[in-house]
Design a protein around this motif. Structure first.
Motif, PDB file in Angstrom:
ATOM      1  N   LYS A 101       0.701  -1.277   0.023  1.00 48.42           N
ATOM      2  CA  LYS A 101       0.088  -0.137  -0.056  1.00 48.42           C
ATOM      3  C   LYS A 101       0.855   1.358   0.081  1.00 48.42           C
ATOM      4  O   LYS A 101       1.810   1.465   0.858  1.00 48.42           O
ATOM      5  CB  LYS A 101      -0.787   0.131   1.269  1.00 48.42           C
ATOM      6  CG  LYS A 101      -2.003   1.018   1.191  1.00 48.42           C
ATOM      7  CD  LYS A 101      -2.848   0.749   2.284  1.00 48.42           C
ATOM      8  CE  LYS A 101      -4.121   1.511   2.039  1.00 48.42           C
ATOM      9  NZ  LYS A 101      -5.138   1.454   3.139  1.00 48.42           N
ATOM     10  N   LYS A 108      -2.767  10.716  -2.661  1.00 47.68           N
ATOM     11  CA  LYS A 108      -3.352   9.579  -3.247  1.00 47.68           C
ATOM     12  C   LYS A 108      -2.739   8.452  -2.653  1.00 47.68           C
ATOM     13  O   LYS A 108      -1.691   8.303  -1.995  1.00 47.68           O
ATOM     14  CB  LYS A 108      -3.371   9.472  -4.699  1.00 47.68           C
ATOM     15  CG  LYS A 108      -3.829  10.780  -5.571  1.00 47.68           C
ATOM     16  CD  LYS A 108      -3.681  10.546  -6.806  1.00 47.68           C
ATOM     17  CE  LYS A 108      -4.556  11.775  -7.727  1.00 47.68           C
ATOM     18  NZ  LYS A 108      -4.010  11.926  -9.176  1.00 47.68           N
ATOM     19  N   GLU A 109      -3.554   7.362  -2.833  1.00 49.14           N
ATOM     20  CA  GLU A 109      -2.978   5.886  -2.363  1.00 49.14           C
ATOM     21  C   GLU A 109      -2.973   4.849  -3.626  1.00 49.14           C
ATOM     22  O   GLU A 109      -4.280   4.944  -4.424  1.00 49.14           O
ATOM     23  CB  GLU A 109      -3.920   5.305  -1.176  1.00 49.14           C
ATOM     24  CG  GLU A 109      -3.841   6.079   0.021  1.00 49.14           C
ATOM     25  CD  GLU A 109      -5.072   5.689   1.087  1.00 49.14           C
ATOM     26  OE1 GLU A 109      -5.117   4.283   0.821  1.00 49.14           O
ATOM     27  OE2 GLU A 109      -5.174   6.263   1.949  1.00 49.14           O
ATOM     28  N   LEU A 110      -2.062   4.104  -3.642  1.00 54.79           N
ATOM     29  CA  LEU A 110      -2.205   2.836  -4.709  1.00 54.79           C
ATOM     30  C   LEU A 110      -1.871   1.667  -3.792  1.00 54.79           C
ATOM     31  O   LEU A 110      -1.051   1.615  -2.789  1.00 54.79           O
ATOM     32  CB  LEU A 110      -0.800   3.050  -5.503  1.00 54.79           C
ATOM     33  CG  LEU A 110      -0.824   4.203  -6.676  1.00 54.79           C
ATOM     34  CD1 LEU A 110       0.390   4.383  -7.136  1.00 54.79           C
ATOM     35  CD2 LEU A 110      -2.006   3.842  -7.619  1.00 54.79           C
ATOM     36  N   LYS A 111      -2.577   0.520  -4.528  1.00 51.58           N
ATOM     37  CA  LYS A 111      -2.356  -0.747  -3.853  1.00 51.58           C
ATOM     38  C   LYS A 111      -2.086  -1.720  -4.707  1.00 51.58           C
ATOM     39  O   LYS A 111      -2.873  -1.842  -5.874  1.00 51.58           O
ATOM     40  CB  LYS A 111      -3.606  -1.092  -2.865  1.00 51.58           C
ATOM     41  CG  LYS A 111      -3.417  -2.390  -1.968  1.00 51.58           C
ATOM     42  CD  LYS A 111      -4.610  -2.590  -1.006  1.00 51.58           C
ATOM     43  CE  LYS A 111      -4.315  -3.652   0.009  1.00 51.58           C
ATOM     44  NZ  LYS A 111      -5.524  -3.854   0.736  1.00 51.58           N
ATOM     45  N   ALA A 126      -1.175  -2.681 -10.245  1.00 57.98           N
ATOM     46  CA  ALA A 126      -2.208  -2.361  -9.340  1.00 57.98           C
ATOM     47  C   ALA A 126      -3.526  -2.144 -10.177  1.00 57.98           C
ATOM     48  O   ALA A 126      -3.627  -2.144 -11.472  1.00 57.98           O
ATOM     49  CB  ALA A 126      -2.115  -0.798  -8.903  1.00 57.98           C
ATOM     50  N   MET A 128      -6.576  -0.169 -11.538  1.00 60.06           N
ATOM     51  CA  MET A 128      -6.874   1.109 -11.750  1.00 60.06           C
ATOM     52  C   MET A 128      -8.365   1.061 -12.902  1.00 60.06           C
ATOM     53  O   MET A 128      -8.618   0.352 -13.217  1.00 60.06           O
ATOM     54  CB  MET A 128      -5.745   1.528 -13.062  1.00 60.06           C
ATOM     55  CG  MET A 128      -4.429   1.512 -12.489  1.00 60.06           C
ATOM     56  SD  MET A 128      -4.014   2.378 -11.053  1.00 60.06           S
ATOM     57  CE  MET A 128      -3.779   3.782 -11.521  1.00 60.06           C
ATOM     58  N   VAL A 140       2.085   0.504 -13.066  1.00 59.46           N
ATOM     59  CA  VAL A 140       2.337   1.792 -12.618  1.00 59.46           C
ATOM     60  C   VAL A 140       3.520   2.067 -12.153  1.00 59.46           C
ATOM     61  O   VAL A 140       4.113   1.516 -11.053  1.00 59.46           O
ATOM     62  CB  VAL A 140       1.246   2.096 -11.523  1.00 59.46           C
ATOM     63  CG1 VAL A 140       1.382   3.820 -11.322  1.00 59.46           C
ATOM     64  CG2 VAL A 140      -0.164   1.843 -11.813  1.00 59.46           C
ATOM     65  N   VAL A 142       6.317   4.416 -10.137  1.00 59.91           N
ATOM     66  CA  VAL A 142       5.966   5.386  -9.127  1.00 59.91           C
ATOM     67  C   VAL A 142       7.452   5.719  -8.704  1.00 59.91           C
ATOM     68  O   VAL A 142       8.306   4.968  -8.267  1.00 59.91           O
ATOM     69  CB  VAL A 142       5.350   4.926  -7.968  1.00 59.91           C
ATOM     70  CG1 VAL A 142       5.283   6.011  -6.759  1.00 59.91           C
ATOM     71  CG2 VAL A 142       4.124   4.262  -8.150  1.00 59.91           C
TER      72      VAL A 142
END
Length: 157
Positions: A101, A108-111, A126, A128, A140, A142
């Motif tokens: 996570k 924003k958060e990405l998991k 992830a 989306m 993705v 990052v």
């Protein structure tokens, strides 16, 4: 206190059992007239309690020999645990294939599943979701500079 912390960090690194071990964090706090030295270490192939004990004994011996701390102190050596945020490229590499996570600087958060790690950032697989469409798996990229904090997600599958 910062000078002492820097000296202790260097000392801990010198006391690690081998190159597969690394320092994650070192915290110095004072409580009830006693200094607490909390050392978090990890290893590429997993950390053992024996490694923690060896580091604790070695660091304590060096502190005494060098007379770095002249008051009562306590040392705790452990692994960071799964709830401790990832803080180095090496920790990310160790967790490739696991769910993360990721909290971004913009709120924003990405998991997703950690696919790969480079010097500049990570790649997550992830889900989306676009407006009006079904969520799809997407890779993705990052950048480390965009990451506020990343935490490994525990899975009981």
């Amino acid at each position: 206190m910062n000078d002492l912390k820097d000296r202790l960090e260097a000392l801990v690194i010198d006391c690690l059992p081998d190159e597969s071990h690394f320092l994650v964090d070192l915290q110095l706090t004072s409580k009830s007239n006693q200094l607490l030295l909390n050392i978090l270490i990890d290893a590429d192939a997993g950390l053992t309690i024996d490694s923690c004990a060896k580091v604790s004994r070695a660091v304590s011996g060096e502190i005494e020999a060098l007379e770095l701390i002249d008051s009562a102190y306590r040392i705790e050596v452990s692994s960071p645990g799964v709830d401790f945020p990832l803080s180095s490229e090496r920790q990310y590499r160790k967790n490739v294939g696991r769910e993360l996570k990721v909290f971004l600087q913009d709120g924003k958060e990405l998991k997703g599943k950690l696919i790969s790690v480079s010097e500049s950032g990570i790649v997550l697989e992830a889900k989306m979701k676009e407006k009006g469409k079904k969520a799809v798996l997407q890779e993705v990229n990052v950048a480390f500079e965009d990451i506020k904090k990343s935490v490994v997600q525990v899975s009981f599958k």
